[in-house]
Design a protein around this motif. Structure first.
Motif, PDB file in Angstrom:
ATOM      1  N   ILE A   7       0.867  -1.172   0.000  1.00  0.00           N
ATOM      2  CA  ILE A   7       0.000   0.000   0.000  1.00  0.00           C
ATOM      3  C   ILE A   7       0.910   1.231   0.000  1.00  0.00           C
ATOM      4  N   VAL A   8       0.854   1.995  -1.081  1.00  0.00           N
ATOM      5  CA  VAL A   8       1.720   3.161  -1.239  1.00  0.00           C
ATOM      6  C   VAL A   8       1.070   4.080  -2.272  1.00  0.00           C
ATOM      7  N   PRO A   9       1.127   5.398  -2.098  1.00  0.00           N
ATOM      8  CA  PRO A   9       0.466   6.299  -3.054  1.00  0.00           C
ATOM      9  C   PRO A   9       0.885   6.070  -4.508  1.00  0.00           C
ATOM     10  N   GLU A  10       2.175   5.856  -4.728  1.00  0.00           N
ATOM     11  CA  GLU A  10       2.684   5.606  -6.075  1.00  0.00           C
ATOM     12  C   GLU A  10       3.905   4.708  -5.990  1.00  0.00           C
ATOM     13  N   LEU A  11       4.253   4.067  -7.105  1.00  0.00           N
ATOM     14  CA  LEU A  11       5.536   3.381  -7.237  1.00  0.00           C
ATOM     15  C   LEU A  11       6.286   4.041  -8.378  1.00  0.00           C
ATOM     16  N   ARG A  12       7.551   4.377  -8.130  1.00  0.00           N
ATOM     17  CA  ARG A  12       8.350   4.966  -9.196  1.00  0.00           C
ATOM     18  C   ARG A  12       9.815   4.940  -8.793  1.00  0.00           C
ATOM     19  N   THR A  13      10.687   5.086  -9.771  1.00  0.00           N
ATOM     20  CA  THR A  13      12.114   5.157  -9.500  1.00  0.00           C
ATOM     21  C   THR A  13      12.438   6.537  -8.942  1.00  0.00           C
ATOM     22  N   GLY A  14      13.676   6.705  -8.530  1.00  0.00           N
ATOM     23  CA  GLY A  14      14.083   7.986  -7.971  1.00  0.00           C
ATOM     24  C   GLY A  14      14.375   7.837  -6.491  1.00  0.00           C
ATOM     25  N   SER A  15      13.796   8.718  -5.684  1.00  0.00           N
ATOM     26  CA  SER A  15      14.025   8.663  -4.244  1.00  0.00           C
ATOM     27  C   SER A  15      12.692   8.773  -3.524  1.00  0.00           C
ATOM     28  N   GLY A  16      12.722   8.580  -2.223  1.00  0.00           N
ATOM     29  CA  GLY A  16      11.508   8.711  -1.430  1.00  0.00           C
ATOM     30  C   GLY A  16      10.801   7.388  -1.233  1.00  0.00           C
ATOM     31  N   VAL A  17       9.645   7.469  -0.572  1.00  0.00           N
ATOM     32  CA  VAL A  17       8.856   6.291  -0.224  1.00  0.00           C
ATOM     33  C   VAL A  17       8.482   5.488  -1.466  1.00  0.00           C
ATOM     34  N   GLU A  18       8.078   6.192  -2.514  1.00  0.00           N
ATOM     35  CA  GLU A  18       7.634   5.514  -3.733  1.00  0.00           C
ATOM     36  C   GLU A  18       8.750   4.660  -4.343  1.00  0.00           C
ATOM     37  N   ALA A  19       9.983   5.156  -4.255  1.00  0.00           N
ATOM     38  CA  ALA A  19      11.111   4.407  -4.808  1.00  0.00           C
ATOM     39  C   ALA A  19      11.429   3.176  -3.961  1.00  0.00           C
ATOM     40  N   VAL A  20      11.261   3.294  -2.639  1.00  0.00           N
ATOM     41  CA  VAL A  20      11.483   2.140  -1.763  1.00  0.00           C
ATOM     42  C   VAL A  20      10.530   1.012  -2.153  1.00  0.00           C
ATOM     43  N   ALA A  21       9.246   1.340  -2.288  1.00  0.00           N
ATOM     44  CA  ALA A  21       8.250   0.336  -2.669  1.00  0.00           C
ATOM     45  C   ALA A  21       8.553  -0.236  -4.048  1.00  0.00           C
ATOM     46  N   TYR A  22       8.974   0.612  -4.973  1.00  0.00           N
ATOM     47  CA  TYR A  22       9.294   0.164  -6.330  1.00  0.00           C
ATOM     48  C   TYR A  22      10.423  -0.870  -6.311  1.00  0.00           C
ATOM     49  N   HIS A  23      11.511  -0.561  -5.606  1.00  0.00           N
ATOM     50  CA  HIS A  23      12.663  -1.462  -5.594  1.00  0.00           C
ATOM     51  C   HIS A  23      12.341  -2.775  -4.882  1.00  0.00           C
ATOM     52  N   LEU A  24      11.569  -2.705  -3.799  1.00  0.00           N
ATOM     53  CA  LEU A  24      11.192  -3.938  -3.114  1.00  0.00           C
ATOM     54  C   LEU A  24      10.355  -4.826  -4.034  1.00  0.00           C
ATOM     55  N   GLU A  25       9.416  -4.214  -4.748  1.00  0.00           N
ATOM     56  CA  GLU A  25       8.584  -5.004  -5.662  1.00  0.00           C
ATOM     57  C   GLU A  25       9.424  -5.658  -6.745  1.00  0.00           C
ATOM     58  N   GLN A  26      10.378  -4.919  -7.277  1.00  0.00           N
ATOM     59  CA  GLN A  26      11.247  -5.470  -8.313  1.00  0.00           C
ATOM     60  C   GLN A  26      12.055  -6.657  -7.789  1.00  0.00           C
ATOM     61  N   GLU A  27      12.593  -6.514  -6.582  1.00  0.00           N
ATOM     62  CA  GLU A  27      13.422  -7.577  -6.017  1.00  0.00           C
ATOM     63  C   GLU A  27      12.586  -8.807  -5.662  1.00  0.00           C
ATOM     64  N   TRP A  28      11.399  -8.594  -5.102  1.00  0.00           N
ATOM     65  CA  TRP A  28      10.546  -9.740  -4.777  1.00  0.00           C
ATOM     66  C   TRP A  28      10.146 -10.507  -6.039  1.00  0.00           C
ATOM     67  N   ALA A  29       9.882  -9.762  -7.105  1.00  0.00           N
ATOM     68  CA  ALA A  29       9.529 -10.418  -8.364  1.00  0.00           C
ATOM     69  C   ALA A  29      10.679 -11.289  -8.859  1.00  0.00           C
ATOM     70  N   LYS A  30      11.927 -10.795  -8.717  1.00  0.00           N
ATOM     71  CA  LYS A  30      13.092 -11.574  -9.118  1.00  0.00           C
ATOM     72  C   LYS A  30      13.216 -12.855  -8.301  1.00  0.00           C
ATOM     73  N   LEU A  31      12.763 -12.778  -7.041  1.00  0.00           N
ATOM     74  CA  LEU A  31      12.845 -13.933  -6.152  1.00  0.00           C
ATOM     75  C   LEU A  31      11.646 -14.866  -6.314  1.00  0.00           C
ATOM     76  N   GLY A  32      10.782 -14.550  -7.273  1.00  0.00           N
ATOM     77  CA  GLY A  32       9.647 -15.416  -7.554  1.00  0.00           C
ATOM     78  C   GLY A  32       8.450 -15.216  -6.663  1.00  0.00           C
ATOM     79  N   VAL A  33       8.389 -14.073  -5.960  1.00  0.00           N
ATOM     80  CA  VAL A  33       7.262 -13.777  -5.081  1.00  0.00           C
ATOM     81  C   VAL A  33       6.161 -13.082  -5.880  1.00  0.00           C
ATOM     82  N   ASP A  34       4.941 -13.536  -5.722  1.00  0.00           N
ATOM     83  CA  ASP A  34       3.784 -12.894  -6.353  1.00  0.00           C
ATOM     84  C   ASP A  34       3.541 -11.577  -5.630  1.00  0.00           C
ATOM     85  N   THR A  35       3.701 -10.470  -6.336  1.00  0.00           N
ATOM     86  CA  THR A  35       3.616  -9.165  -5.682  1.00  0.00           C
ATOM     87  C   THR A  35       2.780  -8.190  -6.501  1.00  0.00           C
ATOM     88  N   SER A  36       2.047  -7.326  -5.807  1.00  0.00           N
ATOM     89  CA  SER A  36       1.261  -6.281  -6.466  1.00  0.00           C
ATOM     90  C   SER A  36       1.187  -5.086  -5.526  1.00  0.00           C
TER      91      SER A  36
END
Length: 373
Positions: A7-36
């Motif tokens: 749950i996050v207002p937006e996902l995007r690259t760069g800095s800030g909360v949105e970037a944290v959520a973006y990078h975590l989602e990318q990494e979980w996907a690489k690890l085979g975790v179903d993420t949205s």
């Protein structure tokens, strides 16, 4: 655990909360975790524009925060009921929903660090709203676990909200060490484009809140560093005009380059010998890791991640608030073994990759009662 929803207002690259959520989602996907994810748009707030500068920007920001805190909470909780067994919900901002809440900052602590906390809170109704909202969040035990980004932030959370009922843990932020890395060619090219001598001593400041993040202290420090050039990345037009006047009054204006908001800060890290960041308050300070990843030693106050990632004389300098201490910190860095400091800075960042952080979160999720909500 079979699924993660953020749950996050937006996902995007760069800095800030949105970037944290973006990078975590990318990494979980690489690890085979179903993420949205569940964003402001999913909460029916897609009609709200991005928050800009000035009074209009502040009003837009307030509307976005209030919407995601209220309507977003209702819709996020409905979304949670539709998730399959084993799903873990992680909330990064505003909404009062989710198994895990990531504490990206405490408004009361930020105001306290800047001085005149109560006056600042009263002047800005949004600050009061956030304080009350989070008091309810923590007193009600809305989340099973609250993640703090540093040990100092955990202490601040318990100081600000002593009635917190949720379990707390510490997991820091990560940095994209592939994107942020040393680049000698960029260093030379950026200095040339800015008309800076290849052998000059150059520092960089990156931030959109000049006062809280310590730019005035850096300008003061420069009065005793006659050959030091400063690059200032970030800030609105009004902020830059005020800072330019301040630099002129101190007699350092000819050595300060105000570059405004930039889509990519990397060239300015590469062009610099030291990153200077005497902030009054940071919940973490991801930009510090970005500088270290680029091989740039850091001069910073002991806020956020600084006590955890900086070692005096190894990859930077830890300073007290104030121009004199900042000046001495810059001097210590510039007088040290620059190649060794650059290597140590890079090695520190490599210990904080997003891959490692993503795995830490997965271990936390697995530890939740029953492995799910």
């Amino acid at each position: 655990m079979t699924r993660v929803v953020q749950i996050v207002p937006e996902l995007r690259t760069g800095s800030g909360v949105e970037a944290v959520a973006y990078h975590l989602e990318q990494e979980w996907a690489k690890l085979g975790v179903d993420t949205s994810h569940f964003t402001l748009a999913d909460a029916g707030g897609g009609w709200l524009p991005e928050a800009g500068t000035g009074l209009g920007g502040k009003l837009t920001l307030a509307t976005r925060v209030v919407w995601f805190s209220t309507v977003g909470t209702i819709r996020a909780r409905r979304m949670m009921t539709r998730q399959p067994e084993g799903t873990v919900i992680i909330c990064h901002n505003d909404a009062l929903a989710g198994d895990v809440y990531v504490n990206h900052g405490i408004t009361a602590e930020a105001m306290k660090a800047r001085g005149n906390r109560f006056a600042r809170m009263v002047r800005n109704p949004l600050h009061l709203f956030v304080w009350v909202r989070d008091a309810l969040r923590f007193a009600a035990g809305t989340h099973q676990v609250v993640v703090n980004l540093s040990g100092s932030e955990e202490e601040a959370l318990r100081r600000s909200y002593p009635s917190i009922r949720s379990r707390t843990v510490i997991i820091g932020n990560g940095v994209d060490t592939d994107r942020y890395r040393p680049d000698p060619d960029s260093r030379a090219a950026t200095r040339a484009s800015l008309g800076i001598d290849p052998g000059a001593d150059v520092g960089v400041f990156v931030g959109h809140e000049y006062s809280r993040k310590g730019l005035p202290q850096i300008l003061e420090a420069m009065t005793g560093l006659p050959d030091f050039v400063l690059l200032v990345v970030g800030g609105s037009t009004d902020m830059m005009e005020h800072a330019k006047a301040e630099a002129a009054s101190l007699g350092v204006a000819d050595r300060v380059r105000f570059l405004g908001q930039q889509p990519d800060p990397r060239p300015y890290f590469h062009a610099s010998d030291v990153f200077v960041f005497p902030s009054a308050y940071e919940s973490y300070g991801l930009v510090i890791l970005e500088a270290l990843a680029c091989g740039v030693p850091v001069v910073a106050t002991a806020v956020g991640c600084v006590p955890d990632v900086l070692t005096e004389g190894v990859n930077g300098a830890i300073v007290a608030p104030g121009g004199e201490s900042v000046r001495e910190g810059i001097r210590r860095c510039l007088a040290g073994d620059r190649q060794a400091q650059a290597q140590a800075a890079r090695e520190t960042a490599e210990d904080h990759s997003w891959t490692a952080l993503a795995r830490e979160y997965l271990e936390l999720f697995d530890s939740l009662r029953g492995g799910s909500r």
